[in-house]
Design a protein around this motif. Structure first.
Motif, PDB file in Angstrom:
ATOM      1  N   SER A  57       0.826  -1.200   0.000  1.00  0.00           N
ATOM      2  CA  SER A  57       0.000   0.000   0.000  1.00  0.00           C
ATOM      3  C   SER A  57       0.866   1.258   0.000  1.00  0.00           C
ATOM      4  O   SER A  57       0.609   2.210  -0.740  1.00  0.00           O
ATOM      5  CB  SER A  57      -0.928  -0.024   1.221  1.00  0.00           C
ATOM      6  OG  SER A  57      -1.676   1.153   1.291  1.00  0.00           O
ATOM      7  N   TRP A  58       1.913   1.262   0.824  1.00  0.00           N
ATOM      8  CA  TRP A  58       2.822   2.409   0.879  1.00  0.00           C
ATOM      9  C   TRP A  58       3.487   2.619  -0.480  1.00  0.00           C
ATOM     10  O   TRP A  58       3.542   3.736  -0.990  1.00  0.00           O
ATOM     11  CB  TRP A  58       3.887   2.187   1.954  1.00  0.00           C
ATOM     12  CG  TRP A  58       4.869   3.310   2.032  1.00  0.00           C
ATOM     13  CD1 TRP A  58       4.770   4.423   2.798  1.00  0.00           C
ATOM     14  CD2 TRP A  58       6.090   3.436   1.278  1.00  0.00           C
ATOM     15  NE1 TRP A  58       5.858   5.242   2.567  1.00  0.00           N
ATOM     16  CE2 TRP A  58       6.673   4.643   1.645  1.00  0.00           C
ATOM     17  CE3 TRP A  58       6.720   2.631   0.343  1.00  0.00           C
ATOM     18  CZ2 TRP A  58       7.879   5.085   1.111  1.00  0.00           C
ATOM     19  CZ3 TRP A  58       7.919   3.070  -0.198  1.00  0.00           C
ATOM     20  CH2 TRP A  58       8.490   4.280   0.189  1.00  0.00           C
ATOM     21  N   ALA A  59       3.973   1.539  -1.082  1.00  0.00           N
ATOM     22  CA  ALA A  59       4.656   1.636  -2.371  1.00  0.00           C
ATOM     23  C   ALA A  59       3.725   2.198  -3.445  1.00  0.00           C
ATOM     24  O   ALA A  59       4.129   3.056  -4.245  1.00  0.00           O
ATOM     25  CB  ALA A  59       5.194   0.263  -2.782  1.00  0.00           C
TER      26      ALA A  59
ATOM     27  N   PHE B 135       5.540   3.637  -6.363  1.00  0.00           N
ATOM     28  CA  PHE B 135       6.430   2.506  -6.551  1.00  0.00           C
ATOM     29  C   PHE B 135       5.634   1.235  -6.843  1.00  0.00           C
ATOM     30  O   PHE B 135       5.993   0.159  -6.424  1.00  0.00           O
ATOM     31  CB  PHE B 135       7.303   2.262  -5.308  1.00  0.00           C
ATOM     32  CG  PHE B 135       8.216   3.406  -4.992  1.00  0.00           C
ATOM     33  CD1 PHE B 135       9.366   3.600  -5.722  1.00  0.00           C
ATOM     34  CD2 PHE B 135       7.908   4.273  -3.953  1.00  0.00           C
ATOM     35  CE1 PHE B 135      10.220   4.661  -5.423  1.00  0.00           C
ATOM     36  CE2 PHE B 135       8.751   5.317  -3.648  1.00  0.00           C
ATOM     37  CZ  PHE B 135       9.912   5.518  -4.387  1.00  0.00           C
ATOM     38  N   GLY B 136       4.540   1.376  -7.562  1.00  0.00           N
ATOM     39  CA  GLY B 136       3.676   0.239  -7.872  1.00  0.00           C
ATOM     40  C   GLY B 136       4.412  -0.805  -8.680  1.00  0.00           C
ATOM     41  O   GLY B 136       5.511  -0.571  -9.200  1.00  0.00           O
ATOM     42  N   SER B 137       3.808  -1.940  -8.812  1.00  0.00           N
ATOM     43  CA  SER B 137       4.400  -3.048  -9.544  1.00  0.00           C
ATOM     44  C   SER B 137       4.608  -2.674 -11.007  1.00  0.00           C
ATOM     45  O   SER B 137       3.737  -2.125 -11.653  1.00  0.00           O
ATOM     46  CB  SER B 137       3.495  -4.280  -9.454  1.00  0.00           C
ATOM     47  OG  SER B 137       4.005  -5.310 -10.259  1.00  0.00           O
TER      48      SER B 137
END
Length: 74
Positions: free
Chosen positions: A62-64, A69-71
């Motif tokens: 969630s933070w990413a 910084f998503g996949s």
């Protein structure tokens, strides 16, 4: 029932102190570290990732995603 050496009472006192220390430390950090984000991931012992792997993974994911910084897998 406490043993003659008072071990159960000592353990209970240590757990109470540690719980208070963690709460005070979290509060102090939240008040003094800019942009700090905290997530309570449930009860855990010494090795939190072993006790709460799914909750920690969800919090990090969630933070990413919130910070771009998503996949990138595709």
């Amino acid at each position: 029932m406490p043993q003659a050496d008072g071990a159960p009472d000592a353990r209970r006192a240590a757990r109470a102190w540690w719980s208070r220390f963690r709460e005070e430390t979290a509060t102090r950090c939240a008040a003094n570290i800019a942009s700090l984000e905290t997530v309570h991931c449930g009860p855990a012992g010494h090795l939190a990732p072993e006790d709460q792997p799914e909750a920690i993974a969800m919090a990090l994911t969630s933070w990413a995603e919130r910070h771009g910084f998503g996949s990138s897998a595709g």
